[in-house]
Scaffold this motif. Sequence first.
Motif, PDB file in Angstrom:
ATOM      1  N   VAL A  82       2.210  18.131 -10.109  1.00 52.07           N
ATOM      2  CA  VAL A  82       1.817  17.294  -8.977  1.00 52.07           C
ATOM      3  C   VAL A  82       3.102  16.781  -8.336  1.00 52.07           C
ATOM      4  CG1 VAL A  82       0.628  15.164  -8.310  1.00 52.07           C
ATOM      5  CG2 VAL A  82      -0.358  16.619 -10.074  1.00 52.07           C
ATOM      6  N   VAL A  83       3.146  16.743  -7.012  1.00 52.80           N
ATOM      7  CA  VAL A  83       4.345  16.272  -6.316  1.00 52.80           C
ATOM      8  C   VAL A  83       4.548  14.776  -6.539  1.00 52.80           C
ATOM      9  CG1 VAL A  83       4.193  18.085  -4.557  1.00 52.80           C
ATOM     10  CG2 VAL A  83       3.158  15.843  -4.102  1.00 52.80           C
ATOM     11  N   SER A  84       5.720  14.297  -6.182  1.00 54.05           N
ATOM     12  CA  SER A  84       6.045  12.877  -6.326  1.00 54.05           C
ATOM     13  C   SER A  84       5.293  12.042  -5.281  1.00 54.05           C
ATOM     14  CB  SER A  84       7.549  12.676  -6.143  1.00 54.05           C
ATOM     15  OG  SER A  84       7.906  12.905  -4.795  1.00 54.05           O
ATOM     16  N   PRO A  85       5.215  10.724  -5.498  1.00 57.77           N
ATOM     17  CA  PRO A  85       4.595   9.856  -4.490  1.00 57.77           C
ATOM     18  C   PRO A  85       5.271   9.986  -3.124  1.00 57.77           C
ATOM     19  CG  PRO A  85       4.813   8.664  -6.541  1.00 57.77           C
ATOM     20  CD  PRO A  85       5.553   9.971  -6.716  1.00 57.77           C
ATOM     21  N   MET A  86       6.607  10.136  -3.114  1.00 48.66           N
ATOM     22  CA  MET A  86       7.321  10.293  -1.846  1.00 48.66           C
ATOM     23  C   MET A  86       6.800  11.505  -1.083  1.00 48.66           C
ATOM     24  SD  MET A  86      11.344  11.190  -1.120  1.00 48.66           S
ATOM     25  CE  MET A  86      11.206  12.927  -1.585  1.00 48.66           C
ATOM     26  N   LEU A  87       6.735  12.656  -1.756  1.00 47.57           N
ATOM     27  CA  LEU A  87       6.278  13.873  -1.093  1.00 47.57           C
ATOM     28  C   LEU A  87       4.808  13.782  -0.699  1.00 47.57           C
ATOM     29  CD1 LEU A  87       8.059  16.560  -3.304  1.00 47.57           C
ATOM     30  CD2 LEU A  87       8.690  15.847  -0.994  1.00 47.57           C
ATOM     31  N   ALA A  88       3.982  13.242  -1.592  1.00 43.91           N
ATOM     32  CA  ALA A  88       2.558  13.102  -1.284  1.00 43.91           C
ATOM     33  C   ALA A  88       2.357  12.233  -0.048  1.00 43.91           C
ATOM     34  CB  ALA A  88       1.815  12.512  -2.485  1.00 43.91           C
ATOM     35  N   HIS A  89       3.119  11.156   0.054  1.00 44.63           N
ATOM     36  CA  HIS A  89       2.989  10.273   1.210  1.00 44.63           C
ATOM     37  C   HIS A  89       3.463  10.980   2.482  1.00 44.63           C
ATOM     38  CE1 HIS A  89       3.804   6.228   3.343  1.00 44.63           C
ATOM     39  NE2 HIS A  89       2.532   6.553   3.448  1.00 44.63           N
ATOM     40  N   GLY A  90       4.557  11.718   2.377  1.00 44.71           N
ATOM     41  CA  GLY A  90       5.040  12.465   3.541  1.00 44.71           C
ATOM     42  C   GLY A  90       4.009  13.461   4.048  1.00 44.71           C
ATOM     43  N   TYR A  91       3.401  14.225   3.136  1.00 45.02           N
ATOM     44  CA  TYR A  91       2.346  15.171   3.532  1.00 45.02           C
ATOM     45  C   TYR A  91       1.180  14.435   4.166  1.00 45.02           C
ATOM     46  CZ  TYR A  91       4.635  18.835   0.698  1.00 45.02           C
ATOM     47  OH  TYR A  91       5.512  19.737   0.179  1.00 45.02           O
ATOM     48  N   ASP A  92       0.813  13.288   3.580  1.00 46.24           N
ATOM     49  CA  ASP A  92      -0.294  12.488   4.090  1.00 46.24           C
ATOM     50  C   ASP A  92       0.002  11.987   5.512  1.00 46.24           C
ATOM     51  OD1 ASP A  92      -2.768  10.822   3.811  1.00 46.24           O
ATOM     52  OD2 ASP A  92      -1.326   9.164   3.806  1.00 46.24           O
ATOM     53  N   ILE A  93       1.210  11.513   5.735  1.00 41.49           N
ATOM     54  CA  ILE A  93       1.593  11.032   7.075  1.00 41.49           C
ATOM     55  C   ILE A  93       1.512  12.168   8.087  1.00 41.49           C
ATOM     56  CG2 ILE A  93       3.536  10.206   8.469  1.00 41.49           C
ATOM     57  CD1 ILE A  93       4.373   8.513   5.996  1.00 41.49           C
ATOM     58  N   LYS A  94       2.049  13.317   7.733  1.00 44.74           N
ATOM     59  CA  LYS A  94       2.031  14.457   8.662  1.00 44.74           C
ATOM     60  C   LYS A  94       0.613  14.946   8.919  1.00 44.74           C
ATOM     61  CE  LYS A  94       6.764  15.950   7.968  1.00 44.74           C
ATOM     62  NZ  LYS A  94       7.341  16.163   9.278  1.00 44.74           N
TER      63      LYS A  94
END
Length: 170
Positions: A82-94
Motif C-alpha cells: 500500500v502506498v504511503s499517506p503522502m502518495l495516497a493523498h496526492g492521488y486523492d487530490i488529483k
Amino acid sequence: SIAPSFAGVFKLEDPGQMITALKKLGFHHIEETARGAELISQKYEEVISTGLNDNIITSCCPSSNYLIEHYYKNSVQSVIPVVSPMLAHGYDIKKRFGQNTYVVFIGPCLAKKAEAVEILGSIDAVITFNELSNWLKEEKIDLASLVPSVFETPVTKRGRAYPLGGSLWQ
C-alpha cells in the motif's frame, strides 16, 4: 498536503495559523495529509483482514522501505503493498481536482523527496519543514501574528493522530 505533525514542530497558538501562512506563500488549497493516512489505514485493514501474512510491515515510511529493499530483501514480502499517506493523498487530490493539479507535500522527512520522484503521478514537489521554516523567515511571515484559517477539507481523528504510535489500528 501538509503532514499533521506540523502542529508539533512549529510554534503556533492555533494550527490554523499555518494555513494562513501557506496562503501568504501562494498556496491555494491546503489539506492535511491525514486524509491520505485515513485512506491507507482502510487499505491496511483490508489487506490484514485476509490473514495471508503472519508478519506484516507497514509501508508508510520510505526510509524504512529503502532499508528493507537494500539490506533485508527476505523481508520485502512482509511489507504491505500500500502506498504511503503522502502518495495516497496526492492521488486523492488529483482525482478530486484534476490530474493537472500541482500537488506539494510539506512534511518532516527528507526521504519523501526520493519517494515523490520514484513514484510518479501523485506528488509534484516536496518541501521539508526545515525548508518551509526558512521560506517563512525569508518572506518575513511571523506565524504568531497570523489570524488562523481552516483546512478546506476535514479529516478524521484517526488520520490526524497518524504520527502518534498505534493510531493505525484505532
